[in-house]
Design an enzyme around this catalytic site. Sequence first.
Site, PDB file in Angstrom:
ATOM      1  N   GLN A   1      60.936  66.045  51.517  1.00 25.35           N
ATOM      2  CA  GLN A   1      61.309  64.813  52.114  1.00 25.35           C
ATOM      3  C   GLN A   1      60.484  64.478  53.334  1.00 25.35           C
ATOM      4  O   GLN A   1      60.702  63.608  53.939  1.00 25.35           O
ATOM      5  CB  GLN A   1      62.769  64.886  52.595  1.00 25.35           C
ATOM      6  CG  GLN A   1      63.780  64.895  51.346  1.00 25.35           C
ATOM      7  CD  GLN A   1      63.540  63.509  50.717  1.00 25.35           C
ATOM      8  OE1 GLN A   1      63.174  62.488  51.145  1.00 25.35           O
ATOM      9  NE2 GLN A   1      64.059  63.698  49.401  1.00 25.35           N
ATOM     10  N   SER A   2      59.104  64.709  53.066  1.00 25.33           N
ATOM     11  CA  SER A   2      57.952  64.308  54.139  1.00 25.33           C
ATOM     12  C   SER A   2      57.750  62.827  54.011  1.00 25.33           C
ATOM     13  O   SER A   2      57.366  62.278  53.081  1.00 25.33           O
ATOM     14  CB  SER A   2      56.809  65.055  53.815  1.00 25.33           C
ATOM     15  OG  SER A   2      55.647  64.410  54.547  1.00 25.33           O
ATOM     16  N   ASN A   3      58.161  62.199  55.249  1.00 27.19           N
ATOM     17  CA  ASN A   3      57.699  60.682  55.373  1.00 27.19           C
ATOM     18  C   ASN A   3      56.115  60.651  55.369  1.00 27.19           C
ATOM     19  O   ASN A   3      55.718  59.516  54.859  1.00 27.19           O
ATOM     20  CB  ASN A   3      58.324  60.226  56.764  1.00 27.19           C
ATOM     21  CG  ASN A   3      59.891  60.508  56.823  1.00 27.19           C
ATOM     22  OD1 ASN A   3      60.558  59.690  56.142  1.00 27.19           O
ATOM     23  ND2 ASN A   3      60.210  61.106  58.032  1.00 27.19           N
TER      24      ASN A   3
ATOM     25  N   ALA B   1      54.086  62.316  53.656  1.00 31.94           N
ATOM     26  CA  ALA B   1      53.626  62.263  52.402  1.00 31.94           C
ATOM     27  C   ALA B   1      53.854  60.845  51.661  1.00 31.94           C
ATOM     28  O   ALA B   1      52.907  60.415  51.001  1.00 31.94           O
ATOM     29  CB  ALA B   1      54.383  63.505  51.490  1.00 31.94           C
TER      30      ALA B   1
END
Length: 327
Positions: free
Chosen positions: A82-84, A86
């Site tokens: 859930q990387s913002n 990325a």
Amino acid sequence: MVTKISDSRTPQRVTFGTWPTPLEPMPRLARTLGLGPDDLWVKRDDLTGLGGGGNKVRKLEWICAAALADGATVLVTTGAPQSNHARLTAAAGARLGLDVVLVLAGEPGSSSSGNIALDGLFGATVVWAGDVHGEPLDAAAGQVAERLRRQGAVPALIPLGGSSVIGARGYVECGRELLTQAPDLTTVVVAVGSGGTMAGLVDQLGPERVLGVHCGAVAEPARTVSDLVRGLSGTHCAPELRLRLDQVGGGYSVLTDPVMAALTVAARTEGIVLDPIYTGRAMAGLIAAIEDGDVTAGQRTVFLHSGGLPGLFGHTATLAAAEGALS
Ligand SMILES: *Cc1c(COP(=O)(O)O)cnc(C)c1O
């Protein structure tokens, strides 16, 4: 050899956002937390324009300019599912017409909705690296970049969270905005993930005016932030950082009670949405800092809203707690 974005080139940036971001008062939240109505303000870096917004947009303006100068054809980066960062790298690549490959920790299907859905919408390719973190995850990204290069692409390898020295320049710029908008500020409260946001602010505002709240994304937050501060300033002295380590709880992706309480109070007093990983921890850290007297009434405190809303929609425990509160 993989093209690594060099930190030494002449400063230059592309523009993804609308600057400066607003600084807004939060009088009802301030009163609820025991501060004066004019004491607490929010820097709206959740409203940075590109791809759902958030703090990575400022970093990517500098990182992508360097990547373009290096002739990159594909952006490669890493992160949690859930990387913002990325998600915003995927959006930046779309905006610039570059391919994007995201090397994410975990297995296919280990996370859904939220950021991962947007990664797909922006046309990124995801490579699942398995249950790895830290250096092994970086190594996996390095291998992906090497493979792309052998296939004839020119990859630009962007570190976790965009926290290179060049990326942190985006938050030197934010510090400048804050000095114009709130010259009398005493404390800026900021979530610390990969550290570039805090480092840039410390470079511009000095270590005594930046309160970082560690979110559990890196093993040694003080060292991570200090290294970036030193890289920005070109000096060797280690800054005395104000860093809270008390909000990690059960680990990076685990929702804690103080964080859910922080999300709830911000939503119900100001209509502002925080996320369970970063901004919720920063707000819980601010609440703890008020309780132990590190932040007091009569001082100007700025809460840096660094974004993260898509991550809330990818976090099932937070969604369940929020829906459970419906009456
Ligand atoms: C990445 C991130 C942070 C942390 O910023 P770093 O520069 O990595 O320390 C804070 N908030 C949100 C919403 C983020 O995505």
